[in-house]
Design an enzyme around this catalytic site. Structure first.
Site, mmCIF file in Angstrom:
data_model
loop_
_atom_site.group_PDB
_atom_site.id
_atom_site.type_symbol
_atom_site.label_atom_id
_atom_site.label_comp_id
_atom_site.label_asym_id
_atom_site.label_seq_id
_atom_site.Cartn_x
_atom_site.Cartn_y
_atom_site.Cartn_z
ATOM 1 N N CYS A 123 -37.924 -20.743 -18.473
ATOM 2 C CA CYS A 123 -38.514 -20.293 -19.738
ATOM 3 C C CYS A 123 -39.237 -18.958 -19.605
ATOM 4 O O CYS A 123 -40.379 -18.828 -20.040
ATOM 5 C CB CYS A 123 -39.500 -21.348 -20.211
ATOM 6 S SG CYS A 123 -40.779 -21.632 -18.975
ATOM 7 N N TYR A 162 -39.515 -8.822 -7.160
ATOM 8 C CA TYR A 162 -39.473 -7.458 -6.583
ATOM 9 C C TYR A 162 -38.410 -6.575 -7.251
ATOM 10 O O TYR A 162 -38.075 -5.530 -6.695
ATOM 11 C CB TYR A 162 -39.129 -7.504 -5.086
ATOM 12 C CG TYR A 162 -39.852 -8.540 -4.281
ATOM 13 C CD1 TYR A 162 -41.218 -8.453 -4.039
ATOM 14 C CD2 TYR A 162 -39.152 -9.605 -3.712
ATOM 15 C CE1 TYR A 162 -41.867 -9.401 -3.278
ATOM 16 C CE2 TYR A 162 -39.794 -10.560 -2.942
ATOM 17 C CZ TYR A 162 -41.154 -10.451 -2.728
ATOM 18 O OH TYR A 162 -41.783 -11.394 -1.965
ATOM 19 N N ARG A 176 -35.120 -11.107 7.772
ATOM 20 C CA ARG A 176 -34.013 -10.960 6.820
ATOM 21 C C ARG A 176 -32.754 -10.356 7.421
ATOM 22 O O ARG A 176 -31.659 -10.658 6.971
ATOM 23 C CB ARG A 176 -34.461 -10.149 5.609
ATOM 24 C CG ARG A 176 -34.421 -8.665 5.794
ATOM 25 C CD ARG A 176 -34.944 -7.924 4.601
ATOM 26 N NE ARG A 176 -36.373 -8.067 4.479
ATOM 27 C CZ ARG A 176 -36.992 -8.354 3.328
ATOM 28 N NH1 ARG A 176 -36.314 -8.504 2.215
ATOM 29 N NH2 ARG A 176 -38.294 -8.452 3.293
#
Ligand code: LLP
Length: 433
Positions: A356, A317, A277
């Protein structure tokens, strides 16, 4: 930080106007900056230059073939976690000798692929896995190369419970107390050469301290193993270096390196780092359109055409991602990205997706410039664990991916269509039992 900046009220990725780009490629879209990928890779490499590490980029964070190619061209190795990722690396023309492959559940087919492709290291997570790798290598008449992934059982590295991997009760690695026995059993095996130690304690980790604790434990182990006559020539210290999700919150590469390098230099160890990341996070944004604005109780919702199916991190998260419109007034041309932007004329919105589920919220009660139907919103630091975790939930096609480099923009993954989403369900076959 990255190459996404506001100029004259418009968001730019390098020299490309994001709105103009999205007008062409459609919305929603993942947009990546090649310059940011390059800058992060070289800055990390430079910070750790004293130990001249092999940097193995974690493909799992953002694994598009074109991104792998870009990083491979800079000399970067790859960190993989599945046969699919080893295949991806190969397809992208990556240097297979600089591939590490971790994962607790490697199948025979995946191990065979890794051995046949000549990957650098299997990061081995259990005794049974070692035996299986050695058995397969013997059958293939080849030698595999392994590192033992040890679980250093350090205190909670303060990452999210779902991404902590450095404690004993997680499924990762072999308890550090069993590591010596592991080498006694397998350290002289001929079919799988075992001469390396691997650590990965979780991610993102916003302080160098957990790395220091884990590496100190690993170094004691390496000394003991060497004293017993085992060769240990490589230490892979894993990934988890933070991305700049919120301005000012993540340590600089220098901060990590200043704490880690003195521990590992001069130890006669080849060093491997597995950043994901920190290289890819800020290199990508996800852009979506505001479909509708609506009031619900005393909340104002901005409903996008993208959501948890394209960027799961906030739902999974409770991760923070900065959101901001792509076109703004001069007073909103932000240079910092935080939760509470201290600027005039902001309004509180819940930025949500069309799925949804109530958890389909990208940003909760966030102060942003007022948006209306048809406006565009950029979700920042979405390059890592964005597209790779995207799904077709609710039969939604996945977004297009575009790579910007200077003034150029290239579609590096086409937008999925409804037909793509149902394709594998057509021409089904009866199974003969
Ligand atoms: N090495 C190993 C063995 C790993 O398991 C991981 C990530 C990395 C390196 C790279 O970690 P990074 O530098 O990217 O933090 N989906 C979660 C993250 C899961 C990370 C899994 N392993 C998220 O979105 O935060």
């Amino acid at each position: 930080m990255d190459s996404f900046n506001y100029k004259n009220g418009s968001l730019f990725c390098e020299s490309v106007n994001v709105d103009k780009l999205v007008d062409q490629v459609g919305s929603p879209a993942y947009i990546y900056s090649a310059e940011t990928f390059r800058n992060h890779y070289t800055a990390l490499r430079d910070a750790f230059a004293e130990v001249d590490p092999i940097i193995c980029y974690s493909i799992k964070s953002c694994g598009n073939l074109h991104i792998i190619k870009l990083l491979d061209s800079l000399g970067c190795g790859m960190d993989t976690v599945s046969g699919g990722e080893v295949f991806r690396a190969k397809q992208a023309g990556a240097d297979m000798s600089k591939i590490v492959y971790a994962g607790v559940g490697k199948t025979d087919a995946e191990i065979t692929l890794g051995i046949n492709e000549g990957i650098g290291w299997f990061n081995i997570e259990s005794e049974e896995e070692f035996e299986n790798i050695a058995r397969i290598a013997e059958t293939l008449g080849k030698q595999a190369h392994g590192a033992l992934r040890v679980n250093p059982d350090i205190y909670d590295p303060k990452t999210h419970v779902k991404t902590n991997t450095g404690k004993k009760e997680t499924k990762f690695g072999v308890d550090i107390e069993r590591a010596k026995q592991f080498f006694r059993s397998y350290g002289k095996n001929q079919h799988c050469r075992l001469d390396a130690i691997h650590l990965h304690i979780g991610s993102p980790i916003y302080s160098p301290d957990p790395y220091v604790m884990a590496i100190e434990k690993a170094l004691v182990l390496i000394d003991e193993l060497r004293a017993e006559g085992f060769e240990v020539n490589t230490l892979d210290i894993g990934g988890g270096y933070a991305a700049d999700y919120e301005t000012g919150k993540s340590p600089s590469y220098k901060t990590y390196a200043d704490a880690i390098v003195p521990l590992i230099k001069g130890k006669d160890l080849k060093i491997i780092i597995e950043p994901g990341r920190t290289i890819s996070g800020n290199s990508g944004i996800l852009v979506g359109d505001v479909q509708y604005i609506k009031q619900g109780g005393n909340k104002k919702f901005a409903i996008l055409n993208t959501g948890m199916h394209h960027l799961l991190r906030p739902a999974m998260y409770e991760a923070f991602h900065f959101v901001w419109p792509t076109a703004v007034a001069p007073e909103h041309m932000v240079t910092a990205r935080t939760d509470n932007m201290d600027l005039p004329n902001l309004e509180k919105f819940d930025v949500v997706g069309p799925i949804c589920e109530s958890s389909d919220t990208i940003a909760k009660e966030r102060m942003i410039p007022a948006v209306k139907r048809g406006d565009r919103i950029a979700i920042f630091t979405a390059g890592a664990y964005g597209m790779v975790m995207a799904s077709n939930y609710n039969a939604m096609p996945r977004p297009v991916e575009v790579l910007v480099d200077g003034t150029d923009a290239t579609i590096i993954r086409k937008r999925e269509t409804y037909n793509d989403v149902v394709a594998l369900e057509r021409d089904t076959e009866q199974v003969l039992l």
